[in-house]
Design an enzyme around this catalytic site. Structure first.
Site, mmCIF file in Angstrom:
data_model
loop_
_atom_site.group_PDB
_atom_site.id
_atom_site.type_symbol
_atom_site.label_atom_id
_atom_site.label_comp_id
_atom_site.label_asym_id
_atom_site.label_seq_id
_atom_site.Cartn_x
_atom_site.Cartn_y
_atom_site.Cartn_z
ATOM 1 N N GLU A 49 0.847 -1.191 0.000
ATOM 2 C CA GLU A 49 0.000 0.000 0.000
ATOM 3 C C GLU A 49 0.884 1.243 0.000
ATOM 4 O OE1 GLU A 49 -2.741 -0.045 3.246
ATOM 5 O OE2 GLU A 49 -3.613 -1.997 2.696
ATOM 6 N N ALA A 83 2.338 1.314 3.308
ATOM 7 C CA ALA A 83 2.755 0.013 3.826
ATOM 8 C C ALA A 83 3.519 -0.745 2.753
ATOM 9 C CB ALA A 83 1.540 -0.800 4.284
ATOM 10 N N GLY A 84 4.821 -0.429 2.640
ATOM 11 C CA GLY A 84 5.685 -1.137 1.713
ATOM 12 C C GLY A 84 6.460 -2.194 2.486
ATOM 13 N N ARG A 89 33.975 -8.104 -31.446
ATOM 14 C CA ARG A 89 34.281 -6.679 -31.525
ATOM 15 C C ARG A 89 35.795 -6.488 -31.659
ATOM 16 N NH1 ARG A 89 33.240 -1.470 -32.942
ATOM 17 N NH2 ARG A 89 33.817 0.020 -31.306
ATOM 18 N N GLY A 145 29.759 2.176 -25.804
ATOM 19 C CA GLY A 145 28.679 3.051 -26.247
ATOM 20 C C GLY A 145 27.498 2.293 -26.808
ATOM 21 N N GLU A 148 9.174 -8.023 -3.889
ATOM 22 C CA GLU A 148 9.108 -9.137 -2.936
ATOM 23 C C GLU A 148 10.049 -8.928 -1.758
ATOM 24 O OE1 GLU A 148 8.434 -13.129 -4.023
ATOM 25 O OE2 GLU A 148 7.673 -12.626 -6.015
ATOM 26 N N GLY A 149 10.169 -7.678 -1.346
ATOM 27 C CA GLY A 149 11.015 -7.319 -0.221
ATOM 28 C C GLY A 149 12.335 -6.768 -0.700
#
Length: 377
Positions: free
Chosen positions: A116, A119-120, A257, A337, A360-361
């Site tokens: 919420e 309320a995390g 590369r 880049g 999830e925390g």
């Protein structure tokens, strides 16, 4: 065998869609249907409830292989597992028979609604209220940052039935999308895992039948924590897959590369980066699957304390997500880049990796869980 099958599916069907999903920020319904047809959405559900009974290690493997090419696509599996887990853990037989088969078969999508605005990490501050009225509960409040918000058919919603009791006053409810008084609010515009909807849920005197209460009144926080103990390794597997995908791409790029007349893979500086990346990825893999097999065994056979289960779950999520962030950042550096442009996938992988340290925390919360487990608190 499962790894080979899912890897082929991911490379042939998911990888070609990954960039477009991110760019368009649209839920990939076609991939959801594909995963459902392959039985992947029910991997963590026992066969008697319509799943394939692969258990937590199988779910982790599926999520890892899909996340190698698309974190968003892997979240289709991970979010379904998270949403249905409270029903699998705490549902009575009637609730399981009603909800698990369509969720396992992919006919319905589910979501886990705990967070919420106030309320995390502090779940005890939940303000969404559920008041008993006759043979129903009436929900009032808001949820935010809900994965699958707006597309789910079934939501497991946590609300307080006794605010004065704090954590012990939280209860869990199964809410269907067409219940009156329930609506979806703002959809978040996210940095990563684009294509997976994250939205606000609004409850305005929303009636929920009393038979949709999971467990007993006051069991909600216990159910939420038991759910996260079972699903945090899945986030670890997602992070692992993202990291492996970034390493694979950086390795191939370094071999091709050419600078100063030779492939950049011939330079010791690049070799050391790749060596460290590969070592971290393999260490994360061992911890994720150690946690998955340990938790699965504990659930099936017992013999492990809740603290041990929480510790392994949090360690897997903490370490793998930190590795994902480090490895994807290094992969961008290897590409230089080019790595910073959307023409190459490591840019997307780096953005996707970040959320694994948060949802999830948060990883700070994982450290608290691990420390308290070690200290016996």
């Amino acid at each position: 065998m499962l790894r080979r099958v899912v890897r082929r599916l991911a490379e042939e069907k998911v990888a070609p869609r990954a960039a477009a999903i991110d760019e368009e920020d649209a839920y990939p319904w076609d991939l959801k249907e594909l995963f459902a047809a392959q039985g992947l959405l029910g991997a963590g559900v026992p066969e008697e409830y319509g799943g394939t009974g692969q258990g937590l290690p199988g779910v982790c493997l599926i999520v890892e292989e899909i996340a190698r090419v698309s974190a968003t696509a892997s979240l289709i599996i991970a979010a379904q597992e998270l949403g249905l887990m409270p029903i699998l853990i705490a549902g009575n037989e009637e609730q399981k028979q009603k909800y698990l088969p369509p969720l396992a078969g992919g006919e319905k999508i589910c979501a886990f609604a705990l967070t919420e605005p106030e309320a995390g990490s502090d779940a005890g501050s939940i303000r969404t209220r559920a008041r008993k009225e006759g043979d129903k509960y009436v929900l009032t409040g808001r949820k935010c940052f809900i994965t699958n918000g707006g597309i789910a058919d079934v939501y497991v919603v946590f609300a307080t039935t006794a605010p004065e009791k704090g954590l012990k006053g939280i209860s869990a409810f199964i809410v269907e999308k067409d219940y009156p008084g329930f609506s979806v609010g703002r959809k978040e515009r996210k940095m990563g895992v684009r294509g997976s909807p994250t939205a606000e849920l609004i409850f305005e005197d929303c009636p929920v039948p009393q038979e949709n209460l999971l467990g007993k009144e006051g069991d909600g926080f216990k159910i939420a924590m038991a759910t996260l103990d079972r699903t945090r390794p899945v986030v670890g597997a997602q992070a692992l897959g993202i990291a492996q995908g970034a390493l694979d791409y950086a390795l191939g790029y370094a071999k091709n590369r050419v600078q100063f007349g030779q492939a950049i893979a011939s330079f010791q500086g690049i070799q050391f980066m790749l060596a460290e990346m590969a070592t971290k990825v393999e260490a994360a893999r061992q911890l994720v699957y150690k946690a998955a097999f340990f938790i699965e065994s504990a659930v099936q056979k017992g013999g492990a304390s809740r603290e041990e289960i929480s510790r392994y779950s949090s360690m897997a999520k903490l370490f793998a997500s930190d590795v994902a962030m480090e490895v994807t950042t290094d992969a961008v550096q290897v590409l230089g880049g080019y790595g910073y442009t959307k023409d190459y996938p490591v840019e997307r992988m780096m953005r996707d990796a970040k959320i694994t340290q948060i949802y999830e925390g948060t990883n700070q919360i994982q450290k608290l869980v691990i420390a308290r487990s070690l200290l016996g608190k």
